[in-house]
Structures are given as structure tokens and as C-alpha cells.
Design an enzyme around this catalytic site. Structure first.
Site, PDB file in Angstrom:
ATOM      1  N   TYR A 138       9.478  -4.008   0.039  1.00 22.78           N
ATOM      2  CA  TYR A 138       9.142  -4.369  -1.341  1.00 22.78           C
ATOM      3  C   TYR A 138      10.296  -5.088  -2.039  1.00 22.78           C
ATOM      4  O   TYR A 138      10.080  -5.911  -2.914  1.00 22.78           O
ATOM      5  CB  TYR A 138       8.811  -3.107  -2.150  1.00 22.78           C
ATOM      6  CG  TYR A 138       7.359  -2.736  -2.155  1.00 22.78           C
ATOM      7  CD1 TYR A 138       6.667  -2.504  -0.971  1.00 22.78           C
ATOM      8  CD2 TYR A 138       6.665  -2.585  -3.351  1.00 22.78           C
ATOM      9  CE1 TYR A 138       5.339  -2.142  -0.981  1.00 22.78           C
ATOM     10  CE2 TYR A 138       5.330  -2.217  -3.379  1.00 22.78           C
ATOM     11  CZ  TYR A 138       4.673  -2.007  -2.191  1.00 22.78           C
ATOM     12  OH  TYR A 138       3.361  -1.642  -2.214  1.00 22.78           O
ATOM     13  N   LYS A 188       7.470   3.890  12.049  1.00 26.82           N
ATOM     14  CA  LYS A 188       6.941   3.028  13.108  1.00 26.82           C
ATOM     15  C   LYS A 188       8.091   2.739  14.055  1.00 26.82           C
ATOM     16  O   LYS A 188       8.438   1.585  14.323  1.00 26.82           O
ATOM     17  CB  LYS A 188       6.345   1.750  12.478  1.00 26.82           C
ATOM     18  CG  LYS A 188       5.600   0.834  13.429  1.00 26.82           C
ATOM     19  CD  LYS A 188       4.313   1.407  13.997  1.00 26.82           C
ATOM     20  CE  LYS A 188       3.702   0.461  15.026  1.00 26.82           C
ATOM     21  NZ  LYS A 188       2.534   1.088  15.727  1.00 26.82           N
ATOM     22  N   ASP A 220       0.414   4.416  12.314  1.00 26.78           N
ATOM     23  CA  ASP A 220      -0.986   4.146  12.694  1.00 26.78           C
ATOM     24  C   ASP A 220      -1.700   5.459  13.012  1.00 26.78           C
ATOM     25  O   ASP A 220      -2.839   5.691  12.604  1.00 26.78           O
ATOM     26  CB  ASP A 220      -1.072   3.131  13.849  1.00 26.78           C
ATOM     27  CG  ASP A 220      -0.158   3.449  15.025  1.00 26.78           C
ATOM     28  OD1 ASP A 220       0.707   4.332  14.895  1.00 26.78           O
ATOM     29  OD2 ASP A 220      -0.307   2.806  16.082  1.00 26.78           O
ATOM     30  N   ASP A 244       2.572   3.359   0.197  1.00 29.49           N
ATOM     31  CA  ASP A 244       1.576   2.673  -0.636  1.00 29.49           C
ATOM     32  C   ASP A 244       0.207   2.768   0.025  1.00 29.49           C
ATOM     33  O   ASP A 244      -0.792   3.127  -0.604  1.00 29.49           O
ATOM     34  CB  ASP A 244       1.993   1.206  -0.812  1.00 29.49           C
ATOM     35  CG  ASP A 244       1.001   0.411  -1.647  1.00 29.49           C
ATOM     36  OD1 ASP A 244       0.577   0.938  -2.689  1.00 29.49           O
ATOM     37  OD2 ASP A 244       0.646  -0.705  -1.245  1.00 29.49           O
ATOM     38  N   ASP A 248      -3.177   5.560  -0.896  1.00 28.96           N
ATOM     39  CA  ASP A 248      -4.532   5.116  -1.260  1.00 28.96           C
ATOM     40  C   ASP A 248      -5.558   5.756  -0.322  1.00 28.96           C
ATOM     41  O   ASP A 248      -6.623   6.203  -0.759  1.00 28.96           O
ATOM     42  CB  ASP A 248      -4.666   3.586  -1.142  1.00 28.96           C
ATOM     43  CG  ASP A 248      -4.484   2.875  -2.485  1.00 28.96           C
ATOM     44  OD1 ASP A 248      -3.684   3.376  -3.304  1.00 28.96           O
ATOM     45  OD2 ASP A 248      -5.124   1.837  -2.702  1.00 28.96           O
TER      46      ASP A 248
HETATM   47  C1  IPM Z   1       0.950   1.405  -6.373  1.00 30.57           C
HETATM   48  C2  IPM Z   1       0.480  -0.013  -6.540  1.00 30.57           C
HETATM   49  C3  IPM Z   1       1.688  -0.921  -6.700  1.00 30.57           C
HETATM   50  C4  IPM Z   1       2.524  -0.796  -5.436  1.00 30.57           C
HETATM   51  C5  IPM Z   1       1.384  -2.387  -7.004  1.00 30.57           C
HETATM   52  C6  IPM Z   1       0.478  -2.526  -8.206  1.00 30.57           C
HETATM   53  C7  IPM Z   1       2.634  -3.204  -7.174  1.00 30.57           C
HETATM   54  O1  IPM Z   1      -0.327  -0.388  -5.478  1.00 30.57           O
HETATM   55  O2  IPM Z   1       1.636   1.924  -7.283  1.00 30.57           O
HETATM   56  O3  IPM Z   1       0.643   2.007  -5.341  1.00 30.57           O
HETATM   57  O4  IPM Z   1       2.246  -1.482  -4.437  1.00 30.57           O
HETATM   58  O5  IPM Z   1       3.469   0.003  -5.421  1.00 30.57           O
HETATM   59 MG    MG Z   2      -0.783   1.177  -4.131  1.00 24.32          MG
END
Ligand code: IPM
Ligand code: MG
Length: 353
Positions: A138, A188, A220, A244, A248
Site C-alpha cells: 500500500y 505467502k 490462498d 484487506d 472482506d
Molecule cells: C478498507 C478499504 C480501504 C483499504 C480502501 C478504501 C483504501 O478497502 O479499509 O479495507 O484498502 O484499506
Molecule cells: Mg477493504
């Protein structure tokens, strides 16, 4: 105590408004704090031409904690990268040195049927994902898109030094020590040197935490194991990029990404608190977004930055009660429950506080 309120874009202002109602109710019950609003993200670009303006820098630097809604929207996607709302989010994380991102993925029993996985797979799931937040690909340099031999080349750098790995590993071990004492570190290392170092340093750090059982998993496989048998996990620790993605994925197991709060902390537990979902521009202004992740983020703020465990638990219990009473926003609705809007959900939590 001073709290910066950063509603942001899309559904941000609506969901933050409900969380602020909860904070204000606690204040009238005797918790002392001052709230001050600021601009971050697309709304800051609109008003001041940049996503993380100086006034907001000053506000968050002086505050003990910040509550953020969400940033971003399709309107801003064509802007140069430096001007995009997401940039503001990355900058505030870096500016405040918020290296430790805690993302709990808890299945509320009432929502087992809303999960896309079978209820018996997710029942009882309670995972804490500890994501490193200020390093990795990042922020790594060099980065860019440039011409080489008459074609465009895009590149980023995955990089961690051992101090960065050690401090996030420590946060994860400490969290695990307070929970079920199991930590799974995700990397990884079969391909990437950067994550070989990650595995080595996490293992070394673990020597100071003999009470925590440490395991390692390739990313993975971790992605697969999360949907195969999520209950095998207690605390997971990983880098910025993998965290990240995995957070999710884990959020969806809980029924809706609209349920998940997060805390981003510095060395001294100063923090930025936000739901892990995005600004959902398509839902904005319709009073249908789920405010629970933001309300639960307030609970995390009270617990981690202000050490107010009792007030945090009050909020979490109120949320549980509202779910048990059958109230649902659209994202967690199923037949037989009562569908309500953003504002009514906030009111229901207040009523149970
Ligand atoms: C999160 C989001 C952010 C990230 C984006 C919006 C920059 O996806 O907080 O998980 O990738 O960290
Ligand atoms: Mg995110």
C-alpha cells in the site's frame, strides 16, 4: 476526551448520525466528551480541494479518537490519484501512525441464516483479524506506471521491515492472549521474500508469548479455510494487502458487511474507528443503510481508546437485543423479521441502551 467526527461520503453521514446519537445518549448518562466534525474524503475534495485537508489534520491530531463513516464514490474515480477520497483515508492512517487494524468478524446467532454459508458452518464464529495498516505494498516505494521499451509498465513494492512486523505481531499476540490463545499468521512465504521475513519475525516475537499457540498459513489456503471451516480461527494476523482481502471475505460470513466495525490504533491506543464497509453511493440518502457497524465501532472506541468496557458492552448488548427482537435493515433482512430503515435502527439501539 475529544472525539473527531468524520462523516465522509455516500451513506457515511447517515450512519454516523446514528452512532452520534448513541454517543450523545451515553454523554447524558455521565460519560464526558466533546465532539467536533471534520471533512475527510470526497466531501473534503468538494469543499477544499483535497481529501485530507489541513483543518482535518489539526482536528484529528488534537482529538483522542476519531469516528469515520466511509469515503469515496464514483464521482471521484476520474480524479488524479492524489485527489481521490481513498487517498485521504490512507493519509490519515499514516499521519496518525495507525498501524494496528482490528477487524472482528462475529456471527450474531440471529443472523446465522443470512450468511451465505450453511448455519452449522458459521454458528459460533468469532474471529479477530489483526491487519497491519501503514506498510506493505500500500505504501511501498517505488510505485507507479511508466513507459519502458514503448509500452506501459505498472509496479508497486511489497516491503516490511522487522520493526513493523514485530509491533503488529505483538498486538496480535496480546489480543490472542486475552481470547482463546490461538494466533494464525497469514503470509505467502512460498513465493514472496517479504513474507518469509514476516513469518520469521512473527515466530521470533512468539517466543515472548508461550501461552499463545502460533500457527502459519499461506494466504490462498487461508482464504479457502475461512469458507471451509471459519471456526478453526481465533485471531489472525497479516499484512496490509492480505488483511484487506481476508477481512472482506470474513465479513460476509457474518451475514453482512454492514455489521462489521473496526479499530485502527497507534502505539498508545489513540484510534480511528470505522465500519469496514464502503460508502455505498447507491444506498445513500435512502434511509436503508445499516448503521450497526458504525454503532459497534463506537463500542470499540470506548473499549480500546477510552477504556470504558462497561459502556462498550452496553452498546453491544443493545445491538444484540435489537437483533433478537427481530429488527433488520435490508442487508440482513429475511422473511419473518421486521425490516426497518437506518434512522429507525438507530432509534431501536437507543431504546435498548
Ligand atoms: C478498507 C478499504 C480501504 C483499504 C480502501 C478504501 C483504501 O478497502 O479499509 O479495507 O484498502 O484499506
Ligand atoms: Mg477493504
Amino acid at each position: 476526551m475529544k472525539i473527531a467526527i468524520l462523516p465522509g461520503d455516500g451513506i457515511g453521514p447517515e450512519i454516523v448520525a446514528q452512532a452520534v446519537r448513541v454517543l450523545e445518549a451515553l454523554r447524558s448518562d455521565g460519560l464526558g466528551f466533546e465532539l467536533e466534525q471534520g471533512l475527510l474524503g470526497g466531501c473534503a475534495v468538494d469543499a477544499l480541494g483535497e481529501p485530507f485537508p489541513e483543518a482535518t489534520r489539526r482536528l484529528v491530531a488534537a482529538a483522542d479518537a476519531a469516528l469515520l463513516g466511509a469515503v469515496g464514490g464514483p464521482r471521484y474515480d476520474a480524479l488524479p490519484r492524489q485527489m481521490r477520497p481513498e487517498r485521504g483515508l490512507l493519509e490519515i492512517r499514516k499521519f496518525l501512525n495507525l498501524f494496528a487494524n482490528l477487524r472482528p468478524a462475529i456471527l450474531y446467532p440471529e443472523l446465522a441464516a443470512v450468511s451465505t454459508l450453511k448455519p452449522d458452518i458459521v454458528a459460533g464464529m468469532d474471529i479477530l483479524i489483526v491487519r497491519e495498516l501503514t506498510g506493505d505494498i500500500y505504501f511501498g516505494e517505488p510505485r507507479g506506471i511508466e513507459w519502458r521499451d514503448s509500452q506501459r509498465v505498472g509496479f508497486n513494492t511489497m516491503i516490511y521491515n522487522e520493526a513493523e512486523i514485530r509491533r503488529i505481531a505483538r498486538v496480535a499476540f496480546q489480543a490472542a492472549a486475552k481470547r482463546n490463545r490461538k494466533l494464525c499468521s497469514v503470509d505467502k512465504m512460498n513465493v514472496l521474500e517479504c513474507t518469509q521475513l514476516w513469518r520469521d519475525v512473527v515466530t521470533e516475537t512468539g517466543q515472548a508469548f508461550p501461552e499463545v499457540e502460533l500457527s502459519h498459513m499461506l494466504v490462498d489456503n487461508a482464504a479457502m479455510q475461512l469458507v471451509r471451516n471459519p471456526r478453526q480461527f481465533d485471531v489472525m494476523v497479516t499484512g496490509n494487502m492480505f488483511g484487506d482481502i481476508l477481512s472482506d471475505e470474513a465479513s460476509m460470513l457474518t451475514g453482512s458487511i454492514g455489521m462489521l466495525p473496526s479499530a485502527s490504533l497507534d502505539e498508545n491506543n489513540k484510534g480511528l474507528y470505522e465500519p469496514i464497509h464502503g460508502s455505498a453511493p447507491d444506498l445513500a440518502g435512502k434511509d436503508i443503510a445499516n448503521p450497526l457497524a458504525t454503532i459497534l465501532s463506537v463500542a470499540m472506541m470506548l473499549r480500546y481508546t477510552f477504556d470504558q468496557e462497561e459502556a462498550a458492552a452496553r452498546i453491544e448488548n443493545a445491538v444484540r437485543k435489537v437483533l433478537a427482537d427481530g429488527y433488520r435493515t435490508a442487508d440482513i433482512y429475511e422473511t419473518g423479521t421486521r425490516k426497518i430503515g437506518t434512522e429507525a435502527m438507530g432509534a431501536a439501539v437507543l431504546a435498548n441502551l
